[in-house]
Design a protein around this motif. Structure first.
Motif: not given
Length: 934
Positions: A135-136, A163, A167
C-alpha cells in the motif's frame, strides 16, 4: 457440448458414424498444410513444446508445415488468429473474456496447470512478508490497455486481500528486473519461471506473493484457435493439437536438449543457465507426470469465470458453450439433422447390438485408463528428475522414483522405513521445516530451496528441491510432490571458484581480494562501534637469499610455515592475508588501546626469528613490519595500505627485524623519494651525472697506478646529491642499469686516454651494484663489445663487487664471473672482512684484488688488533696470489704500517679525494712527465 447432442443416445452417435462410413464421407486431405502459430512473447523455454514438435517432426508427420512467430506483446495472438493471419496462438486465461465479448476463440488445451504470474516485492529491514506492505508503494502491475490494468489474477488477488488499485502508485511496466533491484520501484509482477533467476543472481532480497495463496488459481499458457479454423479444418485442428501436446511431452522430458535447440535456432536473449532455470520452474506448473499435457477442467474454467465476475468483468453464472475444444469432436448440428432420418432407420439394428457396444465401450475405457496409468507410471519411473510423494504430516514417502533413490543414495527399503527429515543434513533441517510449515499453512503456494542430503555411506549430496501440493482427490490432503536435482558438481565448482578467487593457493590465507573486502567491512564496523583498526604490513627480510640458494620449492615451504607462525600470534577474529611473494598483512580489529599492537607485532617478529627447517637445511629470516592505524592515519583503504607500506620500508631502513609506525614524516619522505626518482630519470639525458675518480696509489713507489670511478649527481635545484641518497633509488627503480652503462662508457673513454698517456697498464675500478649483477638476462656482452671497439683490453677494467653477492651460489652468478674472467676484466672484492666472510669464496671464485675496509684502517696502530687483522688479510691474499688495496688511508702512519705489512695499494684522502676526471687527468699528465718508476 450442445444440449441436444447430450440428449442423444450413444447408439445414435454410433449409427451416425456408421452412416458416414457407409456413405464414404471423407474429409479433404491436408498434407503439408501451411499454418502459423503466433506466440504471445519472445522465444524462450515457455514455448519449448512447439519447438520440439517442429524439430522432432511431429508436425510434419501430421501433414503440417508450421511457422512459429514471436509476439511483440501479449495481445498479438488474439489479433492475428481472429484476423486469419495465424491459425493458432498461445494466450492466458483472459481468452475467456475474449470469448464472452463475442470473439470466436476456442481453447484447444492447457499447457500450464498453474499460472506463473506472481508479485515480487523488495524485502525491507524490520518488515516481515506481508502483501499489505504494498500500500502506497510504487508497483509495476501490468500493461495499461483501454484504461484497464491487464493483470487480472493479480488484481483479483489484491482485491481479496483488501487492496484496491487506487491505493498503489501504479508505474508503467518495463519488464526489467533491474528497476526493482536498483530501487526505482518497490514491487513488480513477475513470472515465477523468469525474473526470480535474475533477482537471485543479483543477490537481491525479495518476497514472492502468488494469487494461489488467496485461492485464485488460473491456468497459464493455453493453446487456442478460432471457430473458423475449427469448422473449416476440424481434422487439421485435431492433428495440430495432438502434435503440439506430443512435442510438449518430449520437451519436458528432454530439458537440456531443448535449451540447446533454443540457443541454436531461436534466440540467445537468455543464457543457458536461465533457460534451464525456467525449465525446472515449469515442472511443478505443467505437472507433466501427474496430468496429461493439454488437460483442462471445465470446473476450473468456471472458477476463473467466477474470479472475473468478482472483478466486474463478467456477469455471474455465465456459460461459455463452444469455448472448450472437445477432441472427440461433436458432430455439426445442421449435418446431424440431415441424417436424423437415415439414423432412425438404423435404430432397430442398433438395438440389437446395443449390449455388445456397451460392453466393448467399457472394455475400451478400462483399457484406456490402464494404458494411461501405465504411460504416466513409465514417465514417472523414467524421469531424469528425482520425484517423490511425501506426507507433510508424518514426512513418510508415499512413492519414490528410481532417480530420486539414486540421488539420495538410499534403497527402496530405507525409503519405506524412514521419513524425509531422516535423510536431510542436520544443519539444513530447520530451514526445510520452516518452508514446509509455511506451505502447509497456505502462506506460500510452493517453494524451492537448495539443501544437502546424507547418503547411506555418509557422503553428502547437494540437491535443488521443489515442493508443490497435489490437488487431485486421489492424492489426499497431505501429500506433497517433491522434485529434486543433483547440483553437487555445480556447488563444488562454485565453492572451488570462490576459494581460488579469495584465498592464496600456497598458504590458504586470504588473498589480496579477500583482504581488501574484509578491511572495507572492518572499517564500516569500526566506524559504527567507535573502535580502531591496526594494519600490519609484514615483509620477510633476506627471503630472496633462501629462494636463490635453496630453490623455490623450499622457499614455498618457508612461506607456509611463516604464514602459520603469524596466524598463531593473532586472534581468530583478526585477519592474516598474503598479498603475494613474501608480503603478509594483518588486520587487528576492535582495538580500544594501541598497546596491544606493539605486543602482537613483537610476537610476530620473535616467532619469525626461530630457524626454519627446510629439508636437511636450516634457514634464518627476520621481518620488517609497518603499522598504520584507522582512523588515526587515514580514512580510506588505499591510504591505509600506502602508509603501512611506507612504515614497513622505514623499518627496513632502520636495520630490519623491527616494527615501525606510520608518521606524517614518512609520507613527506616518500614524496621526496618519488620526486627525486622522477628527476633521476632525466639526469642521464640532461648531462647532470658526473664521473669523479679517486686515485689508487702504489705504496712502494707512491705513483698512481689505478683510480676508482665514483658517480656524482649535480641536481639543477638541489645541488650535489649524495650517492647514498640516489643510488638506492636507482636500484629500486631499475635506473641503475642505464646509469651503470653510462659510467662504463665514460670510464672506457678516460682509461683509454690514461693507458696511452700515463701507463699502458693503468686500470679503472667500477663499483657494480648487486641489482645490476643479479638481474635476469643481463650479461657483459655489451661491455666486451665496447672494449673491442675502443681497442681497450679487458685488463683495463676492474669490477668491484661485495661479499654479499658471493652468498648467491647460483649458476647465474658463477656464469657472469666466468664471463668477466674470459673477457680479461678483473674482479675486486670490496669491503673485505665486514660482510659474510668465508675463505671458501676466495678459493671458489676468480678474485684478483681484496680491498681492506676503512673500518680496519681507521684505527691502525702498532700491535693493535686491527693491525693484526690487516696483516693476516695481506699475508693470506698474497699466499692466494691476490693483490691488496687498503681503503680510507688518511695518515702517513697508516700508509707506513700498511707498506711495512706488504700491502700493495692504498686509497684515501692522504693521497687525494675523489676528483673530477679533468683534474685527475692533469695530475696524471704531470706524473707522466716526471721520472718513471724503476
Amino acid at each position: 457440448m450442445h444440449p441436444k447432442l447430450v440428449a442423444l443416445h450413444p447408439l445414435l452417435r454410433a449409427a451416425a458414424g456408421l452412416l458416414l462410413v457407409l456413405a464414404g464421407a471423407v474429409l479433404p486431405a491436408f498434407a503439408q498444410d501451411r499454418v502459423v502459430l503466433q506466440l504471445k512473447h519472445t522465444h524462450q523455454f515457455q514455448f519449448a513444446g512447439y519447438y520440439a514438435a517442429l524439430e522432432k517432426g511431429y508436425y510434419r508427420d501430421a501433414g503440417l508445415d508450421v511457422q512459429i512467430l514471436e509476439g511483440a506483446d501479449g495481445g498479438a495472438p488474439e489479433r492475428e488468429v481472429l484476423a486469419g493471419r495465424a491459425q493458432y496462438g498461445t494466450g492466458s486465461s483472459a481468452l475467456l473474456l475474449t470469448r464472452l465479448s463475442g470473439k470466436p476463440v476456442v481453447v484447444l488445451g492447457v499447457i500450464f496447470q498453474h499460472s506463473p504470474h506472481a508479485l515480487a516485492m523488495r524485502q525491507r529491514a524490520g518488515q516481515g512478508p506481508d502483501i499489505h506492505n504494498l500500500i502506497g508503494k510504487r508497483v509495476m502491475l501490468g500493461p495499461l490497455r483501454n484504461g484497464r490494468v491487464e493483470a487480472d489474477e493479480l488484481v483479483a488477488y489484491l482485491k481479496r486481500e483488501g487492496i484496491t488499485l487506487d491505493r498503489l502508485r501504479h508505474v508503467e511496466h518495463s519488464y526489467d528486473p533491474l528497476d526493482l533491484v536498483q530501487g526505482r520501484i518497490d514491487a513488480m509482477s513477475i513470472y515465477t519461471t523468469n525474473e526470480p533467476d535474475y533477482l537471485d543472481r543479483a543477490g537481491f532480497p525479495y518476497d514472492v506473493y502468488s494469487p494461489r495463496a488467496a485461492g485464485i488459481d488460473f491456468y497459464g499458457d493455453n493453446l487456442f484457435t478460432s471457430e473458423h479454423e475449427l469448422n473449416a479444418n476440424p481434422e487439421r485442428v485435431k492433428a495440430f493439437r495432438a502434435a503440439s501436446m506430443r512435442g510438449w511431452q518430449y520437451a519436458m522430458n528432454h530439458q537440456e536438449e531443448m535449451v540447446d535447440l533454443i540457443l541454436a535456432k531461436y534466440s540467445r536473449r537468455h543464457d543457458r543457465q536461465h533457460l534451464l532455470y525456467e525449465a525446472r520452474q515449469m515442472v511443478p506448473l505443467v505437472q507433466p507426470v501427474l496430468v496429461e499435457i493439454g488437460y483442462m477442467n471445465p470446473e476450473r474454467w468456471q472458477h476463473i469465470a467466477g474470479v472475473y465476475a468478482d472483478l466486474g468483468l463478467l456477469p455471474k453464472g455465465v456459460t461459455f458453450n463452444g469455448f472448450l475444444y472437445n477432441a472427440e469432436g461433436g458432430l455439426d448440428l445442421v449435418w446431424l439433422y440431415r441424417v436424423l432420418g437415415a439414423a432412425a432407420a438404423l435404430l432397430l439394428l442398433g438395438a440389437a447390438i446395443h449390449v455388445s457396444l456397451l460392453a466393448r465401450e467399457r472394455r475400451r475405457a478400462a483399457d484406456a485408463i490402464r494404458a494411461g496409468e501405465e504411460r504416466f507410471r513409465t514417465m514417472f519411473e523414467a524421469s531424469p528428475m528425482g520425484i517423490a510423494l511425501i506426507d507433510d504430516v508424518s514426512g513418510a514417502f508415499s512413492d519414490v522414483n528410481p532417480r530420486y533413490r539414486e540421488i539420495a543414495g538410499r534403497t527402496a527399503e530405507e525409503f519405506a522405513h524412514h521419513a524425509w527429515l531422516d535423510f536431510v543434513y542436520p544443519e539444513d533441517v530447520a530451514g526445510w521445516t520452516v518452508l514446509m510449515q509455511r506451505l502447509v499453512a497456505g502462506d506460500i503456494p510452493e517453494f524451492r530451496t537448495t539443501l544437502r542430503l546424507v547418503r547411506a555411506n555418509g557422503a553428502t549430496v547437494w540437491v535443488e528441491a521443489s515442493v508443490v501440493p497435489l490437488e487431485t482427490p486421489r492424492a489426499g490432503p497431505h501429500l506433497k510432490l517433491c522434485m529434486i536435482e543433483d547440483v553437487t558438481d555445480q556447488k563444488e565448482s562454485e565453492a572451488l571458484i570462490w576459494q581460488q578467487a579469495n584465498f592464496d593457493q600456497l598458504t590458504q590465507l586470504p588473498n589480496r581480494r579477500m583482504f581488501l573486502d574484509r578491511l572495507q567491512h572492518d572499517i564500516v564496523k569500526s566506524r559504527r562501534d567507535g573502535t580502531r583498526i591496526a594494519i600490519l604490513f609484514i615483509d620477510l627480510d633476506h627471503f630472496k637469499e633462501v629462494n636463490d640458494t635453496l630453490g623455490h620449492h623450499q622457499g614455498d615451504v618457508l612461506l607456509v610455515d611463516a604464514a602459520r607462525r603469524i596466524a598463531t600470534c593473532v586472534r581468530e577474529a583478526d585477519t592474516v592475508a598474503r598479498l603475494g611473494g613474501d608480503e603478509f598483512t594483518v588486520i587487528l580489529t576492535q582495538l580500544r588501546e594501541s598497546d596491544r599492537v606493539d605486543t602482537i607485532a613483537q610476537n610476530i617478529l620473535d616467532s619469525l626469528l626461530a630457524p626454519f627447517q627446510l629439508g636437511q637445511e636450516q634457514a634464518f629470516v627476520s621481518a620488517s613490519i609497518g603499522i598504520t592505524l584507522y582512523p588515526d592515519d587515514a580514512a580510506s583503504v588505499e591510504d591505509l595500505l600506502k602508509h603501512a607500506d611506507q612504515a614497513m620500508y622505514a623499518a627496513k631502513g632502520a636495520g630490519r627485524n623491527r616494527f615501525s609506525y606510520f608518521t606524517p614524516a614518512l609520507q613527506v619522505a616518500a614524496l621526496n623519494r618519488m620526486r627525486l626518482t622522477n628527476d633521476l630519470r632525466s639526469a642521464v639525458k640532461g648531462e647532470q651525472l658526473k664521473l669523479y675518480f679517486q686515485p689508487i696509489v702504489h705504496l712502494k713507489t707512491g705513483r698512481i697506478h689505478k683510480a676508482e670511478a665514483l658517480l656524482r649527481w649535480q641536481h639543477p635545484q638541489r645541488g650535489l646529491v649524495s650517492p647514498l641518497e640516489f643510488i638506492p633509488l636507482a636500484e629500486s627503480s631499475g635506473l641503475i642499469v642505464d646509469i651503470g652503462q653510462w659510467v662504463f662508457n665514460e670510464s672506457i673513454r678516460w682509461v683509454q686516454r690514461w693507458r696511452r698517456m700515463v701507463h699502458p697498464d693503468f686500470q679503472v675500478s667500477l663499483n657494480q651494484s648487486p641489482v645490476e649483477f643479479q638481474r635476469e638476462g643481463g650479461s657483459y656482452d655489451v661491455w666486451l663489445r665496447a672494449l673491442r671497439q675502443a681497442d681497450v683490453p679487458g685488463q683495463a677494467i676492474v669490477v668491484e663487487i661485495t661479499e654479499g653477492l658471493l652468498l648467491d651460489a647460483s649458476t647465474m652468478v658463477t656464469d657472469k664471473l666466468l664471463q668477466l674472467r674470459d673477457g680479461g676484466i678483473q674482479v675486486a672484492l670490496d669491503d673485505f672482512g665486514t660482510g659474510y666472510s668465508s675463505l671458501s669464496y676466495l678459493n671458489k671464485f676468480d678474485i684478483d684484488y681484496l680491498k681492506i675496509d676503512r673500518s680496519f684502517v681507521r684505527n691502525l696502530a702498532p700491535e693493535s688488533n686491527d693491525m693484526a687483522l690487516s696483516e693476516a688479510i695481506i699475508v693470506m691474499a698474497h699466499k692466494l696470489g691476490l693483490h691488496v688495496i687498503a681503503e680510507g688511508v688518511e695518515t702517513e702512519q697508516q700508509r707506513d704500517l700498511l707498506a711495512a705489512a706488504g700491502c700493495d695499494y692504498g686509497q684515501g684522502y692522504l693521497f687525494d679525494k675523489p676528483l673530477p676526471a679533468e683534474e685527475l687527468d692533469a695530475q696524471l699528465r704531470a706524473q707522466a712527465g716526471a721520472v718513471t718508476e724503476p
